[in-house]
Design an enzyme around this catalytic site. Structure first.
Site, PDB file in Angstrom:
ATOM      1  N   GLY A   1     -12.124  -4.144  -0.913  1.00  0.00           N
ATOM      2  CA  GLY A   1     -12.214  -5.564  -1.204  1.00  0.00           C
ATOM      3  C   GLY A   1     -10.820  -6.135  -1.372  1.00  0.00           C
TER       4      GLY A   1
ATOM      5  N   HIS B   1      -3.805   2.896  -0.541  1.00  0.00           N
ATOM      6  CA  HIS B   1      -2.436   2.623  -0.077  1.00  0.00           C
ATOM      7  C   HIS B   1      -1.556   3.865  -0.007  1.00  0.00           C
ATOM      8  CE1 HIS B   1      -3.768  -1.471  -0.524  1.00  0.00           C
ATOM      9  NE2 HIS B   1      -4.048  -1.226  -1.791  1.00  0.00           N
TER      10      HIS B   1
ATOM     11  N   ASP C   1     -11.493   2.934  -3.031  1.00  0.00           N
ATOM     12  CA  ASP C   1     -10.339   3.095  -3.915  1.00  0.00           C
ATOM     13  C   ASP C   1     -10.552   2.356  -5.237  1.00  0.00           C
ATOM     14  OD1 ASP C   1      -9.928   0.412  -3.219  1.00  0.00           O
ATOM     15  OD2 ASP C   1      -8.103   0.802  -2.080  1.00  0.00           O
TER      16      ASP C   1
ATOM     17  N   ASP D   1      -8.967  -1.906   4.151  1.00  0.00           N
ATOM     18  CA  ASP D   1      -8.044  -2.795   3.450  1.00  0.00           C
ATOM     19  C   ASP D   1      -7.570  -3.923   4.367  1.00  0.00           C
ATOM     20  OD1 ASP D   1      -6.190  -3.383   1.132  1.00  0.00           O
ATOM     21  OD2 ASP D   1      -4.707  -2.989   2.691  1.00  0.00           O
TER      22      ASP D   1
END
Length: 180
Positions: free
Chosen positions: A8, A121, A65, A131
């Site tokens: 998100g 990331h 994540d 992402d």
């Protein structure tokens, strides 16, 4: 087993445009957004969209994540439900409509749904794809280039139940993580 990564994005938290995305490791992807929300709403929406887009009996593993989203959908949800959608401290559950929709989507899916936390990331290919798609969706909605994605209807309010026997509330840890 179907493996899907979700993510998100919120351009300005809270209140900025949000985007959500899921990426099937062996197939399609999907993304969408809304003009206003929070990062937590975006993460929950990504989970919901991934579950509803993958019906069937095959086991579904969702990588995210967001420990918040995973814990909402697996660890905390059963207790909240037992407590009439209240937290261990007695406060109303935040983002209740999305949490109830996730609960309903999992319950209606014949195959099991499991969750796995992945660090964001750090070069995880599918997490990075999700992402990028979520960020693009948020920017597209913010610019007016695309219409917001329709929002899933929240689950109906639970029927009143008999008062359960008093139980000491389980803590909702912020640091611990349990894979379901």
């Amino acid at each position: 087993m179907i493996i899907v990564s979700t993510d998100g994005s919120c351009l300005r938290n809270p209140g900025g445009a949000i985007g959500w995305a899921w990426v099937n490791h062996e197939g399609p992807s999907q993304s969408g957004g809304e003009p206003s929300g929070t990062n937590q709403i975006a993460e929950l929406r990504a989970l919901l969209e991934a579950i509803t887009a993958h019906p069937g009996a095959d086991p579904l593993l969702i990588e995210s994540d967001s420990q918040y989203a995973i814990k909402c959908a697996s660890e905390w949800l059963p207790g909240w439900k037992r407590k009439g959608w209240k937290t261990a401290g007695g406060a109303p559950v935040k983002n209740l409509g999305l949490v109830q929709s996730i609960d309903r989507a999992i319950a209606e899916r014949p195959g099991p749904v499991r969750f796995r936390w992945v660090r964001g990331h750090v070069g995880n290919h599918y997490n990075e794809m999700a992402d990028v798609l979520a960020g693009e969706a948020a920017r597209a909605v913010a610019s007016g280039a695309v219409a917001p994605a329709p929002v899933a209807a929240p689950a109906p309010a639970p029927a009143p139940a008999a008062a359960p026997a008093p139980v000491a509330p389980a803590p909702e840890p912020e640091d611990a993580f349990t894979l379901f």
